[in-house]
Scaffold this motif. Structure first.
Motif, PDB file in Angstrom:
ATOM      1  N   SER A 151       0.876  -1.175   0.000  1.00 57.08           N
ATOM      2  CA  SER A 151       0.000   0.000   0.000  1.00 57.08           C
ATOM      3  C   SER A 151       0.905   1.213   0.000  1.00 57.08           C
ATOM      4  CB  SER A 151      -0.865   0.050   1.251  1.00 57.08           C
ATOM      5  OG  SER A 151      -1.799  -0.992   1.233  1.00 57.08           O
ATOM      6  N   VAL A 152       0.417   2.323  -0.532  1.00 60.40           N
ATOM      7  CA  VAL A 152       1.278   3.498  -0.694  1.00 60.40           C
ATOM      8  C   VAL A 152       0.560   4.755  -0.230  1.00 60.40           C
ATOM      9  CG1 VAL A 152       2.654   4.839  -2.332  1.00 60.40           C
ATOM     10  CG2 VAL A 152       2.227   2.421  -2.795  1.00 60.40           C
ATOM     11  N   GLU A 153       1.254   5.549   0.585  1.00 62.90           N
ATOM     12  CA  GLU A 153       0.740   6.878   0.933  1.00 62.90           C
ATOM     13  C   GLU A 153       1.696   7.918   0.395  1.00 62.90           C
ATOM     14  OE1 GLU A 153      -0.063   7.828   5.064  1.00 62.90           O
ATOM     15  OE2 GLU A 153      -0.349   5.675   5.379  1.00 62.90           O
ATOM     16  N   TYR A 176       4.146   0.266   2.408  1.00 59.71           N
ATOM     17  CA  TYR A 176       4.286  -0.838   3.370  1.00 59.71           C
ATOM     18  C   TYR A 176       3.560  -2.050   2.837  1.00 59.71           C
ATOM     19  CZ  TYR A 176       0.051   1.711   4.570  1.00 59.71           C
ATOM     20  OH  TYR A 176      -1.119   2.396   4.490  1.00 59.71           O
ATOM     21  N   LYS A 177       4.132  -3.197   3.160  1.00 60.20           N
ATOM     22  CA  LYS A 177       3.551  -4.463   2.704  1.00 60.20           C
ATOM     23  C   LYS A 177       2.169  -4.645   3.315  1.00 60.20           C
ATOM     24  CE  LYS A 177       6.661  -6.717   0.226  1.00 60.20           C
ATOM     25  NZ  LYS A 177       6.427  -7.348  -1.072  1.00 60.20           N
ATOM     26  N   ASN A 178       1.276  -5.243   2.561  1.00 62.67           N
ATOM     27  CA  ASN A 178      -0.086  -5.432   3.060  1.00 62.67           C
ATOM     28  C   ASN A 178      -0.209  -6.507   4.138  1.00 62.67           C
ATOM     29  OD1 ASN A 178      -1.258  -3.385   1.538  1.00 62.67           O
ATOM     30  ND2 ASN A 178      -1.346  -4.704  -0.265  1.00 62.67           N
ATOM     31  N   ASP A 179       0.930  -7.169   4.457  1.00 60.99           N
ATOM     32  CA  ASP A 179       0.858  -8.148   5.558  1.00 60.99           C
ATOM     33  C   ASP A 179       1.548  -7.626   6.821  1.00 60.99           C
ATOM     34  OD1 ASP A 179       3.478  -8.207   4.802  1.00 60.99           O
ATOM     35  OD2 ASP A 179       3.535 -10.335   4.275  1.00 60.99           O
ATOM     36  N   THR A 180       1.872  -6.333   6.905  1.00 60.21           N
ATOM     37  CA  THR A 180       2.473  -5.795   8.128  1.00 60.21           C
ATOM     38  C   THR A 180       1.366  -5.465   9.142  1.00 60.21           C
ATOM     39  OG1 THR A 180       2.372  -3.584   7.175  1.00 60.21           O
ATOM     40  CG2 THR A 180       4.474  -4.733   6.993  1.00 60.21           C
ATOM     41  N   ARG A 181       1.758  -5.382  10.421  1.00 57.44           N
ATOM     42  CA  ARG A 181       0.779  -4.966  11.445  1.00 57.44           C
ATOM     43  C   ARG A 181       0.283  -3.568  11.130  1.00 57.44           C
ATOM     44  NH1 ARG A 181       2.839  -7.346  16.838  1.00 57.44           N
ATOM     45  NH2 ARG A 181       2.182  -9.472  16.439  1.00 57.44           N
ATOM     46  N   PHE A 182       1.217  -2.722  10.670  1.00 58.43           N
ATOM     47  CA  PHE A 182       0.843  -1.336  10.378  1.00 58.43           C
ATOM     48  C   PHE A 182      -0.325  -1.289   9.400  1.00 58.43           C
ATOM     49  CE2 PHE A 182       1.331   2.598   7.874  1.00 58.43           C
ATOM     50  CZ  PHE A 182       1.174   3.520   8.896  1.00 58.43           C
ATOM     51  N   GLY A 242      -2.477  11.421  -0.627  1.00 55.53           N
ATOM     52  CA  GLY A 242      -3.320  10.318  -1.078  1.00 55.53           C
ATOM     53  C   GLY A 242      -2.828   8.987  -0.623  1.00 55.53           C
ATOM     54  N   ILE A 243      -3.615   7.997  -1.029  1.00 57.94           N
ATOM     55  CA  ILE A 243      -3.298   6.624  -0.660  1.00 57.94           C
ATOM     56  C   ILE A 243      -3.752   5.689  -1.767  1.00 57.94           C
ATOM     57  CG2 ILE A 243      -5.426   6.610   0.757  1.00 57.94           C
ATOM     58  CD1 ILE A 243      -3.962   4.476   2.498  1.00 57.94           C
ATOM     59  N   MET A 244      -2.960   4.666  -2.005  1.00 57.73           N
ATOM     60  CA  MET A 244      -3.335   3.603  -2.934  1.00 57.73           C
ATOM     61  C   MET A 244      -3.317   2.309  -2.146  1.00 57.73           C
ATOM     62  SD  MET A 244      -2.242   0.777  -4.839  1.00 57.73           S
ATOM     63  CE  MET A 244      -0.511   0.819  -4.520  1.00 57.73           C
ATOM     64  N   ARG A 245      -4.430   1.602  -2.179  1.00 55.20           N
ATOM     65  CA  ARG A 245      -4.476   0.349  -1.416  1.00 55.20           C
ATOM     66  C   ARG A 245      -5.393  -0.642  -2.105  1.00 55.20           C
ATOM     67  NH1 ARG A 245      -3.483  -2.206   3.386  1.00 55.20           N
ATOM     68  NH2 ARG A 245      -5.242  -3.177   4.423  1.00 55.20           N
ATOM     69  N   LYS A 246      -4.834  -1.811  -2.392  1.00 55.98           N
ATOM     70  CA  LYS A 246      -5.599  -2.933  -2.948  1.00 55.98           C
ATOM     71  C   LYS A 246      -6.614  -2.492  -4.001  1.00 55.98           C
ATOM     72  CE  LYS A 246      -5.030  -5.866   1.061  1.00 55.98           C
ATOM     73  NZ  LYS A 246      -5.638  -6.493   2.209  1.00 55.98           N
ATOM     74  N   GLY A 247      -6.121  -1.897  -5.050  1.00 56.37           N
ATOM     75  CA  GLY A 247      -6.999  -1.592  -6.180  1.00 56.37           C
ATOM     76  C   GLY A 247      -7.842  -0.339  -6.039  1.00 56.37           C
TER      77      GLY A 247
END
Ligand SMILES: C[S@@+](CC[C@H](N)C(=O)[O-])C[C@H]1O[C@@H](n2cnc3c(N)ncnc32)[C@H](O)[C@@H]1O
Length: 403
Positions: A151-153, A176-182, A242-247
């Motif tokens: 995901s990207v901010e 950050y990877k989509n499998d991190t706690r964050f 902005g943010i990009m996350r899972k499509g």
């Protein structure tokens, strides 16, 4: 999570200095700096002078590095140039970006080393490039990161809007990877709510509740059929945050909400400055360069046009943050800063130490065997260390929670 870092395009070490100011516990396992087309590698030497000789700091064109030799790391950082990120299909071989474009070296490193977190810096123009297909290059970058499950901010930050002495506007990109706690904290009602409440930048660089009313926030599905499709067809007006996350992509023009102390150019000036920095008898040239003008010109194809530019404050006011420092700061140039020295009341250029202070480097950070001209150049290339220090504080918290 181990605080291991890889620093690409290290220059004189702005990222490392900023992160180390936030915490001494970062372990820089590998870094790279190579100045194209120059025999002397002054920025590389400067880095070694300040951080110590080490075979972990490597002076090779990053395009030529086999990325598998880079040690594993959990955070990758770097400031890199805005170039053409378009890609073309090469038939059976797959796809290819333009040669020498540094984004592809970053992408390659991510593919091979898979760090959980990434922090990058670029000029804000990246979000709008190229002019004929707005947002394509950043779209390609987001698609690359999405393909690798990040995901990207992003946030365009003008350092002066958060109290620093320079109006330097740069886009910072945190992934950050989509499998991190964050990434779990992203289970918010909406991407907007996330950006305003839990976003990476929000804690250290707070924003107002309302966005800029002149620009409408946008959310789109980020559907694409491979990188070539993004490169050929994607166009989007990315706003400053902005943010990009899972499509999905959400973007908004945020407004800073800063209530701390504000530094000015006057606050960072040296005392008893050497005579060589003062102007002597060349005032007319500076007046002309800094002044507004309209000039009739003829293009190569014979087309007549009017070149015009507005005036730049001359001398530069010292009761405000300075304009952005460029790599050309040492030359006699319209954008070179000229101030009226408060001690002598005479006009002069900024000293290399003052340029270091404008970026938050320690005094004489670059006074390590390189020419003065190159000292100014390195500062024009570098970043505002205090911004990275603040991001470093946020990263320390994030890394603790990953443990
Ligand atoms: C925008 S500057 C980064 C400055 C850095 N953040 C600092 O604080 O000094 C980009 C750096 O990338 C370096 N660079 C350019 N092309 C490179 C390449 N092919 N391989 C490695 N480094 C490169 C430049 O010499 C420059 O120092």
């Amino acid at each position: 999570m181990e605080r291991t870092v890889c620093e690409l395009f290290a220059g004189v070490g702005g990222f490392r200095l900023g992160l180390e100011k936030a915490s001494k516990d970062w372990d820089f396992v590998w870094s790279n700096q190579w100045e194209p087309k120059r025999k002397s590698q002054d920025a590389f030497q400067c880095y070694i002078h300040n951080f110590g000789e080490s075979d972990r700091h490597v002076n090779i064109d990053i395009n030529k590095v086999d990325k598998s030799i880079i040690p594993n790391h959990n955070l990758l950082v770097g400031g890199f140039p805005c170039q053409d990120y378009s890609v073309a299909s090469t038939g059976a071989k797959g796809i290819q970006g333009k040669k020498g474009v540094l984004w592809w070296s970053i992408y390659e490193t991510l593919k091979v080393k898979n760090p959980s977190f990434i922090l990058l810096e670029n000029v804000d123009r990246l979000l709008k490039s190229p002019s004929k297909q707005r947002g394509r290059d950043f779209g390609v970058m987001l698609a690359c990161l999405n393909n690798l499950n990040y995901s990207v901010e992003w946030r365009v930050i003008n350092a002066a809007e958060y109290g620093f002495a320079q109006r330097r506007r740069r886009v910072f990109i945190f992934a950050y990877k989509n499998d991190t706690r964050f990434s779990e904290c992203l289970e918010y009602n909406s991407l907007r709510e996330y950006l305003h409440k839990e976003g990476f930048f929000q804690k250290e660089f707070p924003i107002q509740d309302n966005s800029n009313p002149k620009k409408i926030p946008k959310e789109i599905e980020f559907d694409y059929n491979g990188l070539v499709d993004v490169s050929d067809n994607f166009s989007f007006m990315f706003l400053n945050s902005g943010i990009m996350r899972k499509g999905k992509i959400y973007t908004e023009e945020t407004l800073p909400d800063f209530k701390g102390d504000v530094k000015t150019l006057g606050d960072i000036l040296e005392k008893d400055v050497d005579e060589k920095y003062y102007l002597n008898g060349e005032l007319d040239d500076w007046d002309y360069m800094k002044g507004s003008k309209r000039i009739e010109r003829v293009s190569k194809t014979g087309h007549k046009y009017t070149f015009s530019e507005g005036a730049i404050a001359f001398p530069d006011p010292i009761d405000k943050p300075s304009r952005t420092m460029l790599t050309s700061e040492s030359s006699k140039n319209r954008s070179t800063h000229i101030i009226r020295d408060p001690q002598t009341n005479r006009l002069r250029k900024l000293t290399p130490v003052e340029c270091e202070r404008l970026n938050g480097f320690d005094d004489n950070w670059t006074n390590k065997g390189m020419s003065e001209r190159f000292r100014y150049f390195c500062m024009g290339n570098a970043l505002v260390v205090g911004l990275v220090e603040k991001m470093g504080n946020a990263l320390v918290d994030i890394f603790k929670k990953e443990e």
